[in-house]
Design an enzyme around this catalytic site. Structure first.
Site, short mmCIF file in Angstrom:
data_model
loop_
_atom_site.label_atom_id
_atom_site.label_comp_id
_atom_site.label_asym_id
_atom_site.label_seq_id
_atom_site.Cartn_x
_atom_site.Cartn_y
_atom_site.Cartn_z
N ARG A 102 4.97 -28.72 112.45
CA ARG A 102 5.05 -27.60 113.73
C ARG A 102 6.01 -28.64 114.10
O ARG A 102 5.62 -29.94 114.59
CB ARG A 102 4.16 -27.27 114.47
CG ARG A 102 4.54 -27.79 116.15
CD ARG A 102 3.01 -27.23 117.30
NE ARG A 102 3.98 -25.39 117.25
CZ ARG A 102 2.95 -24.69 117.82
NH1 ARG A 102 2.70 -24.64 118.67
NH2 ARG A 102 2.47 -23.30 117.57
N HIS A 129 10.64 -20.23 116.29
CA HIS A 129 9.22 -20.17 115.45
C HIS A 129 9.00 -18.68 115.08
O HIS A 129 8.28 -17.44 115.71
CB HIS A 129 9.08 -20.08 117.66
CG HIS A 129 7.10 -20.10 117.04
ND1 HIS A 129 6.32 -20.30 116.19
CD2 HIS A 129 6.49 -19.75 118.19
CE1 HIS A 129 5.16 -20.40 116.16
NE2 HIS A 129 5.42 -20.38 117.96
N GLN A 132 5.49 -16.81 114.73
CA GLN A 132 5.21 -16.15 115.97
C GLN A 132 6.86 -14.57 115.94
O GLN A 132 5.70 -13.39 116.16
CB GLN A 132 5.31 -16.56 117.64
CG GLN A 132 5.28 -15.91 118.60
CD GLN A 132 3.84 -15.86 119.02
OE1 GLN A 132 3.41 -16.43 118.02
NE2 GLN A 132 3.82 -14.36 119.54
N ASP A 230 8.60 -15.87 127.90
CA ASP A 230 7.94 -16.76 126.85
C ASP A 230 7.49 -18.11 128.14
O ASP A 230 8.12 -18.15 129.33
CB ASP A 230 8.71 -17.24 126.13
CG ASP A 230 7.97 -18.71 125.14
OD1 ASP A 230 7.02 -19.25 125.88
OD2 ASP A 230 8.91 -19.44 124.66
N CYS A 270 4.20 -14.79 123.66
CA CYS A 270 3.60 -15.72 122.74
C CYS A 270 2.24 -16.19 123.11
O CYS A 270 1.23 -16.98 121.77
CB CYS A 270 4.71 -16.54 122.11
SG CYS A 270 5.16 -17.59 123.12
N ARG A 298 -1.13 -13.08 114.53
CA ARG A 298 -0.62 -14.02 114.16
C ARG A 298 -1.51 -14.29 112.35
O ARG A 298 -1.25 -15.23 112.02
CB ARG A 298 -0.63 -15.63 114.92
CG ARG A 298 0.27 -15.78 115.98
CD ARG A 298 0.87 -16.03 116.06
NE ARG A 298 0.77 -17.29 115.41
CZ ARG A 298 1.84 -18.13 115.66
NH1 ARG A 298 1.33 -18.26 116.95
NH2 ARG A 298 1.91 -19.17 115.37
N1 NVA Z 1 8.84 -22.56 123.92
C1 NVA Z 1 7.29 -22.39 123.62
C2 NVA Z 1 6.47 -21.70 122.56
C3 NVA Z 1 5.29 -22.27 122.64
C4 NVA Z 1 4.85 -20.56 121.60
C5 NVA Z 1 7.28 -23.60 123.68
O1 NVA Z 1 8.79 -24.20 122.38
O2 NVA Z 1 6.40 -24.63 124.00
N1 CP Z 2 2.24 -19.16 120.92
C1 CP Z 2 2.52 -20.05 119.93
O1 CP Z 2 2.16 -21.06 118.85
O2 CP Z 2 0.87 -20.59 120.68
P1 CP Z 2 0.20 -22.39 119.99
O3 CP Z 2 0.80 -22.85 120.59
O4 CP Z 2 -1.03 -21.94 120.84
O5 CP Z 2 0.07 -22.57 118.32
#
Ligand code: NVA
Ligand code: CP
Length: 319
Positions: A102, A129, A132, A230, A270, A298
Site C-alpha cells: 500500500r 485499489h 477493493q 468513498d 469501501c 476482502r
Molecule cells: N480513497 C480512499 C480509499 C480508502 C480505502 C483513500 O485513498 O484514502
Molecule cells: N477499504 C480499505 O482498504 O480499508 P483500510 O484502509 O482500512 O485498509
C-alpha cells in the site's frame, strides 16, 4: 516473467471469474482450517499509508493459506532513510515469496514488481485499489445471483458512484465494472471529472470504455442497483480538506437518492466512512447497506487473488 496484480485489468474477465469462484470456495470452506497453498512461503506486507481492513485481511489471509505474513510499516525500513525502492525490492526478492504493498504513486508498486522478481499485489495506491473493487464486484454478484453466485448477474446492472470521482476507488470500480459489463455512472462536480486519467487506463488496458460521468445526482441514481461512495478526503489529500468538503457537499449519498434508485438497491462503501459527510448516518446504517459483508469479503477475495497468482506463476515457471 512473474505475474502480479497491480491494476484491475491485470486479470482478464475469464481470469477474474476464476478468482471469484475460488473466493466463493474459500468463503464456504473457511471453517475447515488452514490450507497449504503457501506452505513454506513468507509474504511481505508493506504499508506506506494507514490501514485497518487491508492489513488485517491480508495478514489473516496469508496465514490461512499456510504462509507466514510479515507486516512492515515503510517508516521502519531503511527506505525511509534513503535506500532506493529498487534495492529494497531486490533484497526482498532474496528473502520472500510475494509482496502486498500500500503506497502513494502507482510507479512504486511497479518498481517493486520489476526489481523483486516476486508477485506483487497492489493494496491501494493513489491511482487504484483493485483488491477493493474486485471484492465489491464479488459482493454484488453474491447479492444479485439467484442460486450459485455467477458473474452473469453483474451484466447490465446500474452502478452509481458519488463524490470524489477522480480517486482510486472511482477509477478501480469503473475498470472492474468494465470487465463484467456493469453499467457504471460516476457522479461528482466537474472539477473531479475522471476522464483524463480513466480514459487512459481504459486505453492502456485495451478495454472498451464502459462508464459515463455526470454532474447530476438524480440522473446517476435513477434506477441504480448499487449506490456507492468513498471518503471525500483520501489519504494524502488532507491539505485540501476544507475545499473538498465544500465542493463535494452536493454529492452526499442520502435518503433522497434512494427514492429514485431501484427499490432493492444496495448501498456500498469501501470504508472507513465519515458519517454525515459523504453518506448520511441513516443510509450508512440503513436497510440497503451491505458494508460489513463487503468488508468481510476482502479476506476471501484476496486469498483467492494470492492463490491464483501463485498457481499461475508455478505454471509459467514450468513452461
Ligand atoms: N480513497 C480512499 C480509499 C480508502 C480505502 C483513500 O485513498 O484514502
Ligand atoms: N477499504 C480499505 O482498504 O480499508 P483500510 O484502509 O482500512 O485498509
Amino acid at each position: 516473467m512473474v505475474r502480479s496484480f497491480l491494476k484491475d485489468t491485470d486479470f482478464t474477465t475469464a481470469e477474474a471469474t476464476e478468482v471469484f469462484s475460488l473466493a466463493h470456495r474459500y468463503k464456504k470452506l473457511r471453517s475447515a482450517g488452514r490450507l497449504d497453498v503457501l506452505q513454506g512461503q513468507s509474504w511481505g506486507l508493506i504499508f506506506f499509508k494507514k490501514s485497518t481492513r487491508t492489513r488485517l485481511s491480508f495478514e489473516a489471509g496469508v496465514y490461512e493459506l499456510g504462509g507466514h505474513p510479515m507486516v512492515m510499516n515503510a517508516n521502519d525500513l531503511q527506505l525511509s532513510r534513503g535506500e532506493t525502492v529498487e534495492d529494497t525490492a531486490r533484497i526482498m526478492g532474496r528473502f520472500l515469496h510475494g509482496l502486498v504493498i500500500r503506497t502513494f504513486e502507482q510507479e512504486i508498486v511497479e518498481k517493486f514488481a520489476e526489481n523483486s522478481g516476486l508477485p506483487v499485489i497492489n493494496a491501494l495506491t493513489d491511482l487504484l485499489h483493485p483488491c477493493q473493487s474486485y471484492t465489491d464486484m464479488f459482493t454484488m454478484m453474491e447479492f444479485f445471483s439467484t442460486g450459485e453466485p455467477n458473474v452473469e448477474s453483474l451484466k447490465g446492472k446500474k452502478f452509481a458512484f458519488f463524490g470524489d470521482t477522480a480517486c482510486n476507488m472511482a477509477y478501480s470500480l469503473a475498470l472492474a465494472g468494465g470487465l463484467f459489463g456493469v453499467e457504471t455512472v460516476l457522479c461528482g462536480p466537474k472539477e473531479f471529472a475522471p476522464e483524463p486519467v480513466l480514459d487512459k487506463l481504459y486505453k492502456d488496458a485495451k478495454l472498451p470504455k464502459n462508464y459515463r460521468f455526470t454532474t447530476d445526482p438524480e440522473d446517476a441514481a435513477k434506477g441504480a442497483n448499487v449506490i456507492y461512495t468513498d471518503v471525500w478526503v483520501s489519504m494524502g489529500k488532507e491539505e485540501e480538506k476544507a475545499e473538498r468538503l465544500n465542493t463535494l457537499a452536493p454529492y452526499q449519498v442520502n435518503e433522497k437518492l434512494f427514492k429514485v434508485a431501484d427499490k432493492n438497491a444496495l448501498f456500498m462503501h469501501c470504508l472507513p466512512a465519515h458519517s454525515g459527510e459523504e453518506v448520511s448516518e441513516g443510509v450508512l446504517r440503513g436497510k440497503h447497506s451491505v458494508i460489513f459483508d463487503q468488508a468481510e469479503n476482502r479476506l476471501h477475495v484476496q486469498k483467492a487473488i494470492v492463490s491464483y497468482l501463485v498457481q499461475k506463476n508455478r505454471e509459467l515457471a514450468r513452461a
